[in-house]
Design a protein around this motif. Structure first.
Motif, mmCIF file in Angstrom:
data_model
loop_
_atom_site.group_PDB
_atom_site.id
_atom_site.type_symbol
_atom_site.label_atom_id
_atom_site.label_comp_id
_atom_site.label_asym_id
_atom_site.label_seq_id
_atom_site.Cartn_x
_atom_site.Cartn_y
_atom_site.Cartn_z
ATOM 1 N N CYS A 68 -4.234 0.180 5.270
ATOM 2 C CA CYS A 68 -3.746 1.507 5.668
ATOM 3 C C CYS A 68 -4.920 2.314 6.186
ATOM 4 O O CYS A 68 -5.961 2.407 5.519
ATOM 5 C CB CYS A 68 -3.090 2.205 4.475
ATOM 6 N N HIS A 69 -4.765 2.912 7.352
ATOM 7 C CA HIS A 69 -5.815 3.752 7.930
ATOM 8 C C HIS A 69 -5.196 5.074 8.362
ATOM 9 O O HIS A 69 -4.218 5.108 9.116
ATOM 10 C CB HIS A 69 -6.456 3.064 9.128
ATOM 11 N N ARG A 126 -0.484 -7.355 6.356
ATOM 12 C CA ARG A 126 -0.507 -7.696 4.933
ATOM 13 C C ARG A 126 -0.885 -9.152 4.712
ATOM 14 O O ARG A 126 -1.452 -9.501 3.672
ATOM 15 C CB ARG A 126 0.865 -7.442 4.303
ATOM 16 N N ASP A 161 -7.315 6.158 3.651
ATOM 17 C CA ASP A 161 -7.432 4.716 3.899
ATOM 18 C C ASP A 161 -7.229 3.970 2.586
ATOM 19 O O ASP A 161 -7.648 4.443 1.522
ATOM 20 C CB ASP A 161 -8.818 4.347 4.434
ATOM 21 N N GLU A 217 -1.491 5.392 8.008
ATOM 22 C CA GLU A 217 -0.644 4.540 8.849
ATOM 23 C C GLU A 217 -1.017 3.080 8.639
ATOM 24 O O GLU A 217 -2.116 2.775 8.163
ATOM 25 C CB GLU A 217 -0.816 4.915 10.325
ATOM 26 N N PRO A 218 -0.108 2.150 9.012
ATOM 27 C CA PRO A 218 -0.423 0.725 8.852
ATOM 28 C C PRO A 218 -1.667 0.341 9.653
ATOM 29 O O PRO A 218 -1.908 0.852 10.749
ATOM 30 C CB PRO A 218 0.821 0.028 9.408
ATOM 31 N N ASP A 219 -2.463 -0.568 9.073
ATOM 32 C CA ASP A 219 -3.659 -1.052 9.757
ATOM 33 C C ASP A 219 -3.591 -2.574 9.865
ATOM 34 O O ASP A 219 -2.796 -3.090 10.634
ATOM 35 C CB ASP A 219 -4.913 -0.575 9.009
ATOM 36 N N TRP A 258 0.807 -1.217 0.000
ATOM 37 C CA TRP A 258 0.000 0.000 0.000
ATOM 38 C C TRP A 258 0.841 1.269 0.000
ATOM 39 O O TRP A 258 0.376 2.339 -0.386
ATOM 40 C CB TRP A 258 -0.956 0.006 1.194
ATOM 41 N N GLY A 259 2.089 1.148 0.384
ATOM 42 C CA GLY A 259 2.979 2.308 0.328
ATOM 43 C C GLY A 259 3.139 2.822 -1.088
ATOM 44 O O GLY A 259 3.271 4.037 -1.310
#
Length: 387
Positions: free
Chosen positions: A335-336, A344, A326, A339-341, A306-307
């Motif tokens: 990602c939320h 993976r 998001d 930031e990481p959510d 997602w980055g």
């Protein structure tokens, strides 16, 4: 059925020897009327093939009686000889059908730079063969759709039966699917009674949300053409909303088929942007991801990176806060708020159908752009295309 589903149309697909591998390579679609209304949208590429240059002029009056299409050569960057080939092709069709050359739209697909004497002779031979083979019905429509294939693995056809009238269509395309208000070669037909100005509005409204949002590899063709012909044979005169809805439905079906047949792809990716400040912003953000080779390579490797999504959308001038976004991969919010959510490992990217949802939290607009992953097969197929 496809282009022959609507009343008043005949078609043919024949082998004229243009393909080195053999098989059908010339298609002809004829509108027997009583109307000859027509509209078209062409590539916005400044480098336009000779058939596009001809067809843009020929359709300026809003009419067309026939479309002749060939595979086996794009007839692009072939100089004055190439334009003369297009003109002679239209004249041959006109002679065989008893119409004017200006009533003929010409489309070509294949390798750029192909357009010599042998090509011209093959196309003209194909015109004669196709004129002799013209017929209504399913088989004729399928033959035409097969004749325009190049790297396509299958023909693309679609039909919508509306309230008393029909819209049908065929398309070809498996690569160079990028927006130019058209995608590769598409012929749409309807037996509705519709004048040219309304046809044009309906076609542009349809392509804006279908073909123009298909972005397979970010490469725009020199030959992209979408044509819409109306015969009026049904005797039904739909309102603008009805004809636009039917044309849009057929275009959407064909765009999905083009998407699913992209060269070498292993993932069909739908990038949906939600809560954008405007529809234009949503399209710009989705397209930035669709054109990221890093993102496309990650999807090929089943990596929900997602980055790479955030890095891509940050290059746009759309209105949103990148630290409030998001991102969902196949239903998992990875990602939320920038930031990481979720881990993976919870994302399953093994299915071919892949959903990316990007929530910008900037407004109420939404849009979806279709793309595919970047694979070894895509690189191989395009590295060997001219060999």
């Amino acid at each position: 059925m496809s282009v022959t589903a609507a009343a008043g149309f005949r078609a043919a697909g024949v082998a004229a020897g243009l393909r080195a591998t053999g098989g059908a390579d010339v298609a002809l679609v004829v509108n027997d009327g009583p109307l000859d209304s027509a509209a078209a949208v062409f590539t916005s590429n400044r480098a336009k093939a000779n058939p596009v240059l001809w067809s843009q002029q020929a359709i300026a009056g809003g009419t067309a009686r026939a479309v002749i299409l060939n595979a086996g050569g794009a007839n692009c960057f072939t100089g004055a000889f190439g334009f003369q080939t297009t003109h002679r092709t239209a004249e041959r069709v006109a002679e065989r059908l008893g119409i004017g050359a200006v009533d003929v739209q010409v489309c070509s697909t294949g390798l750029i730079g192909v357009g010599d004497e042998a090509f011209r002779a093959g196309v003209l031979r194909g015109v004669d063969l196709a004129a002799d083979a013209l017929a209504p019905g399913d088989d004729a429509g399928l033959a035409a759709a097969q004749a325009i294939m190049t790297t396509d693995s299958r023909p693309k056809q679609a039909v919508v039966a509306a309230d008393g009238f029909t819209v049908g269509g065929m398309a070809k395309g498996a690569g160079m699917l990028a927006p130019g208000l058209a995608t590769m070669l598409v012929v749409l037909t309807t037996d509705a009674e519709v004048e040219a100005d309304l046809l044009d509005r309906a076609l542009r409204a349809a392509t804006r949300v279908t073909f123009d949002r298909l972005d397979s590899d970010g490469c725009m063709s020199t030959n992209d053409t979408v044509l819409l012909l109306a015969s009026g044979a049904s005797g039904i005169r739909p309102d603008e909303a009805a004809i636009t809805a039917a044309v849009t439905a057929v275009c959407d079906d064909l765009a999905r088929q083009l998407h699913g047949d992209a060269e070498g792809a292993s993932h069909d990716i739908a990038i949906e942007v939600r809560h954008a400040a405007s529809e234009d912003d949503a399209v710009v953000v989705a397209r930035s991801v669709a054109r990221s080779n890093l993102f496309k390579a990650a999807i090929f490797g089943n990596d929900p990176n997602w980055g790479r999504v955030l890095a891509a959308i940050g290059t746009t001038d759309a209105s949103f806060d990148p630290y409030a976004v998001d991102v969902h991969f196949n239903g998992v919010r990875v990602c939320h708020a920038g930031e990481p959510d979720r881990p993976r490992e919870e994302v399953d990217l093994s299915p071919r159908a892949t959903s990316i949802v990007i929530d910008l939290f900037a407004g109420d607009a939404t849009a979806t752009v279709r793309t595919n992953d970047l694979t070894h097969d895509y690189v191989h197929e395009n590295s060997a295309y001219a060999s």
